[in-house]
Design a protein around this motif. Structure first.
Motif, PDB file in Angstrom:
ATOM      1  N   MET A   1       0.807  -1.213   0.000  1.00 38.68           N
ATOM      2  CA  MET A   1       0.000   0.000   0.000  1.00 38.68           C
ATOM      3  C   MET A   1       0.845   1.271   0.000  1.00 38.68           C
ATOM      4  N   GLN A   2       2.154   1.140   0.039  1.00 43.49           N
ATOM      5  CA  GLN A   2       3.007   2.330  -0.044  1.00 43.49           C
ATOM      6  C   GLN A   2       2.928   3.000  -1.408  1.00 43.49           C
ATOM      7  N   SER A   3       2.307   2.326  -2.357  1.00 48.95           N
ATOM      8  CA  SER A   3       2.072   2.954  -3.665  1.00 48.95           C
ATOM      9  C   SER A   3       1.172   4.181  -3.533  1.00 48.95           C
ATOM     10  N   THR A   4       0.420   4.280  -2.416  1.00 47.71           N
ATOM     11  CA  THR A   4      -0.450   5.437  -2.204  1.00 47.71           C
ATOM     12  C   THR A   4       0.312   6.654  -1.694  1.00 47.71           C
TER      13      THR A   4
ATOM     14  N   ASP B   1       2.624   8.412  -3.044  1.00 48.65           N
ATOM     15  CA  ASP B   1       2.821   9.439  -4.072  1.00 48.65           C
ATOM     16  C   ASP B   1       1.647  10.410  -4.132  1.00 48.65           C
ATOM     17  N   THR B   2       0.438   9.880  -3.927  1.00 48.33           N
ATOM     18  CA  THR B   2      -0.753  10.701  -4.119  1.00 48.33           C
ATOM     19  C   THR B   2      -1.350  11.187  -2.803  1.00 48.33           C
ATOM     20  N   PHE B   3      -1.526  10.286  -1.830  1.00 52.01           N
ATOM     21  CA  PHE B   3      -2.113  10.705  -0.564  1.00 52.01           C
ATOM     22  C   PHE B   3      -1.119  11.450   0.318  1.00 52.01           C
ATOM     23  N   GLY B   4       0.182  11.181   0.136  1.00 50.33           N
ATOM     24  CA  GLY B   4       1.183  11.541   1.115  1.00 50.33           C
ATOM     25  C   GLY B   4       1.434  10.318   1.987  1.00 50.33           C
ATOM     26  N   ARG B   5       2.452  10.366   2.805  1.00 49.38           N
ATOM     27  CA  ARG B   5       2.754   9.216   3.668  1.00 49.38           C
ATOM     28  C   ARG B   5       1.575   8.999   4.609  1.00 49.38           C
ATOM     29  N   ASN B   6       0.964   7.819   4.535  1.00 46.93           N
ATOM     30  CA  ASN B   6      -0.283   7.595   5.258  1.00 46.93           C
ATOM     31  C   ASN B   6      -0.306   6.219   5.907  1.00 46.93           C
ATOM     32  N   ILE B   7      -1.313   6.000   6.759  1.00 49.06           N
ATOM     33  CA  ILE B   7      -1.351   4.796   7.588  1.00 49.06           C
ATOM     34  C   ILE B   7      -1.596   3.519   6.793  1.00 49.06           C
ATOM     35  N   LEU B   8      -2.111   3.612   5.548  1.00 51.31           N
ATOM     36  CA  LEU B   8      -2.318   2.395   4.761  1.00 51.31           C
ATOM     37  C   LEU B   8      -1.011   1.646   4.540  1.00 51.31           C
TER      38      LEU B   8
ATOM     39  N   ARG C   1     -15.929  18.272  -7.143  1.00 53.28           N
ATOM     40  CA  ARG C   1     -14.580  18.365  -7.700  1.00 53.28           C
ATOM     41  C   ARG C   1     -13.619  17.504  -6.891  1.00 53.28           C
ATOM     42  N   LEU C   2     -13.780  17.481  -5.570  1.00 53.24           N
ATOM     43  CA  LEU C   2     -12.923  16.620  -4.759  1.00 53.24           C
ATOM     44  C   LEU C   2     -13.126  15.150  -5.121  1.00 53.24           C
ATOM     45  N   ARG C   3     -14.373  14.746  -5.301  1.00 52.20           N
ATOM     46  CA  ARG C   3     -14.632  13.361  -5.680  1.00 52.20           C
ATOM     47  C   ARG C   3     -14.006  13.043  -7.040  1.00 52.20           C
ATOM     48  N   GLU C   4     -14.073  13.985  -7.959  1.00 48.93           N
ATOM     49  CA  GLU C   4     -13.465  13.814  -9.274  1.00 48.93           C
ATOM     50  C   GLU C   4     -11.950  13.642  -9.151  1.00 48.93           C
ATOM     51  N   LEU C   5     -11.347  14.444  -8.296  1.00 52.44           N
ATOM     52  CA  LEU C   5      -9.899  14.352  -8.086  1.00 52.44           C
ATOM     53  C   LEU C   5      -9.520  13.028  -7.430  1.00 52.44           C
ATOM     54  N   ILE C   6     -10.347  12.542  -6.525  1.00 52.93           N
ATOM     55  CA  ILE C   6     -10.081  11.256  -5.892  1.00 52.93           C
ATOM     56  C   ILE C   6     -10.046  10.152  -6.939  1.00 52.93           C
ATOM     57  N   GLU C   7     -10.998  10.171  -7.855  1.00 49.84           N
ATOM     58  CA  GLU C   7     -11.005   9.165  -8.917  1.00 49.84           C
ATOM     59  C   GLU C   7      -9.716   9.207  -9.737  1.00 49.84           C
ATOM     60  N   GLN C   8      -9.227  10.414  -9.986  1.00 48.98           N
ATOM     61  CA  GLN C   8      -7.981  10.542 -10.733  1.00 48.98           C
ATOM     62  C   GLN C   8      -6.794  10.049  -9.912  1.00 48.98           C
ATOM     63  N   MET C   9      -6.829  10.270  -8.615  1.00 46.76           N
ATOM     64  CA  MET C   9      -5.726   9.861  -7.751  1.00 46.76           C
ATOM     65  C   MET C   9      -5.590   8.349  -7.662  1.00 46.76           C
ATOM     66  N   ILE C  10      -6.713   7.627  -7.708  1.00 45.57           N
ATOM     67  CA  ILE C  10      -6.672   6.182  -7.508  1.00 45.57           C
ATOM     68  C   ILE C  10      -6.852   5.398  -8.802  1.00 45.57           C
ATOM     69  N   GLY C  11      -7.039   6.083  -9.921  1.00 45.59           N
ATOM     70  CA  GLY C  11      -7.291   5.388 -11.179  1.00 45.59           C
ATOM     71  C   GLY C  11      -6.079   4.619 -11.670  1.00 45.59           C
TER      72      GLY C  11
ATOM     73  N   GLU D   1      -2.029   8.154 -15.532  1.00 48.11           N
ATOM     74  CA  GLU D   1      -0.578   8.266 -15.437  1.00 48.11           C
ATOM     75  C   GLU D   1      -0.164   8.839 -14.081  1.00 48.11           C
ATOM     76  N   ARG D   2       1.008   8.440 -13.611  1.00 48.04           N
ATOM     77  CA  ARG D   2       1.489   8.842 -12.292  1.00 48.04           C
ATOM     78  C   ARG D   2       1.516  10.357 -12.142  1.00 48.04           C
ATOM     79  N   ASP D   3       2.017  11.063 -13.144  1.00 52.76           N
ATOM     80  CA  ASP D   3       2.090  12.525 -13.043  1.00 52.76           C
ATOM     81  C   ASP D   3       0.699  13.146 -12.909  1.00 52.76           C
ATOM     82  N   ASP D   4      -0.275  12.557 -13.593  1.00 52.65           N
ATOM     83  CA  ASP D   4      -1.646  13.082 -13.499  1.00 52.65           C
ATOM     84  C   ASP D   4      -2.249  12.788 -12.131  1.00 52.65           C
ATOM     85  N   ARG D   5      -1.915  11.630 -11.556  1.00 51.02           N
ATOM     86  CA  ARG D   5      -2.398  11.322 -10.210  1.00 51.02           C
ATOM     87  C   ARG D   5      -1.819  12.306  -9.197  1.00 51.02           C
TER      88      ARG D   5
END
Length: 426
Positions: free
Chosen positions: A99-102, A104-111, A187-197, A201-205
């Protein structure tokens, strides 16, 4: 609140919470709508642990490796209750490193954190999600939002509950708890979809995560200056003890990591699970009527829904050392796929497990995972579903499938949910 909800773009809501479209955009598995329980049962009966992915155990193609990327690790899939439970409860052997793959997008998190780092960071946010805080959540957000959403549809006698109710209740609860204005919610929900899609692409996430930070950053700054009775303020008031024993408050980056994670989980899983609960009850009118007449069965209906058809069928862990699972050798570095759906249908634990039954005796299931990484928001999800289901039963009498509409199905291989929920009432 009705006026604020009315400003939300109905076309965007339907797009963001289009079940089939979500799967096609975000994960492999497409709009997988077949009954996959027979395949999972066959896999479990032939052994609790298989080499390969859950897809391969089901006879489905596994996505080919991406050219230029490192060779993926070996994968082993687990299908029975006892072995899945044992993996969750042994984080030293089976870590959440995957789950450290998250990060990049969430920031360092508990997952993706493990050990004491995980427990120290989780300890900051956990108090706001404990069972004894559910009345706070209900009084501040859930009750009013539930009432307002039903106010919009009650007089019509018909609704598409998946997008008009199930999707919006958890989304507006979470964004409301962060102090996010209604205009930024979708808009936040839209961004979440982009973050986890998975296909993004990584840069877009990363760009989507940065934009989410731009929406949340001013709220954090405002709460630092003037705390309120909301989740961001509680995070700002909490403290964490670093490894050297120093106690301090959370940084903006740490709060943003929590916020991105909670927004992702809170606006997705409960939406689908509430939809699954209603879908199951609508398909069993006698059970729906029993729950309407005896509200002590609301809890049973929710727990049975969670056991019977969980929204996130598979979780992943990484083997930290050479080990063995179910008689199968698992080398260090392997990825272990934990099939919660198969584990929750283990006949060694539940009689006739593929039947939905609100009168089934309650036993712990694995739909919220287990061990130190058990779902942070499980009590909130239950509270939202309980308030929602009681209110629907109170205010939408004689609830039933819309006549003439195509009967909806449960969809998704990696994320499960109903295709839609067209109903009539009154």
């Amino acid at each position: 609140m009705l006026d604020e909800i009315a400003r939300l773009d109905p076309v965007k809501i339907r797009t963001l919470f289009d079940t089939g479209g979500e799967y096609r955009r975000s994960r492999s598995g497409g709009d997988f709508a077949v009954d996959f329980h027979a395949g999972l049962r066959k896999a479990r009966e032939s052994g609790p642990v298989h080499a390969g992915t859950v897809e391969q155990a089901l006879g489905l193609p596994h996505p080919a490796p991406v050219v230029g990327r490192a060779k993926p690790p070996a994968i082993f899939s687990v299908f029975d209750y006892d072995t899945v439970n044992a993996v969750f409860r042994d984080p030293e052997t089976f870590s959440s490193e995957v789950m450290q793959s998250t990060f990049d997008t969430f920031g360092r998190n508990i997952l993706g954190m493990g050990g004491t780092e995980h427990s120290r960071h989780r300890g900051v946010v956990q108090p706001s999600f404990n069972r004894n805080m559910m009345q706070w959540w209900a009084d501040r957000w859930i009750n009013d939002l539930t009432g307002s959403l039903l106010d919009r549809i009650e007089a019509r006698g018909s609704a598409e509950l998946n997008v008009e109710f199930c999707a919006l209740l958890p989304l507006l609860t979470i964004t409301g708890s962060f102090g996010v204005g209604m205009d930024d919610t979708l808009r936040l929900r839209e961004l979440i979809e982009q973050m986890i899609g998975a296909t993004v692409e990584r840069d877009d996430r990363i760009a989507a995560a940065a934009e989410a930070g731009e929406i949340l950053g001013p709220v954090i700054a405002d709460r630092r200056a003037e705390p309120r009775d909301d989740l961001i303020s509680k995070l700002l008031q909490g403290t964490i003890r670093d490894e050297d024993g120093t106690r301090r408050g959370l940084t903006d980056a740490e709060i943003l990591a929590f916020a991105r994670l909670i927004l992702t989980a809170g606006s997705g899983t409960t939406w689908r699970q509430l939809g699954i609960t209603l879908w199951a009850l609508l398909n069993e009118p006698d059970q729906l009527d029993a729950v309407r007449r005896d509200r002590s069965l609301v809890r049973n209906a929710i727990e049975e829904s969670l056991r019977w058809e969980v929204t996130d069928p598979t979780f992943y862990r990484t083997a930290t050392r050479d080990t063995e699972l179910g008689g199968v050798a698992v080398p260090a570095g392997s990825r272990v796929a934990l099939c919660l759906t198969a584990a929750n249908h283990d006949p060694k634990r539940w009689d006739d497990p593929e039947r939905f039954d609100v009168r089934r005796p309650l036993r712990p299931h694995l739909s919220f995972a287990g061990g130190p990484h058990v779902c942070l928001g499980m009590h909130l999800a239950r509270a939202e579903m309980s308030v929602a289901l009681n209110a629907i039963l109170d205010r939408l009498p004689n609830l039933r499938w819309a006549p003439g509409a195509e009967r909806p199905v449960l969809m998704g291989l990696h994320w499960r949910g109903p295709s839609e929920l067209p109903v009539v009432f009154g």
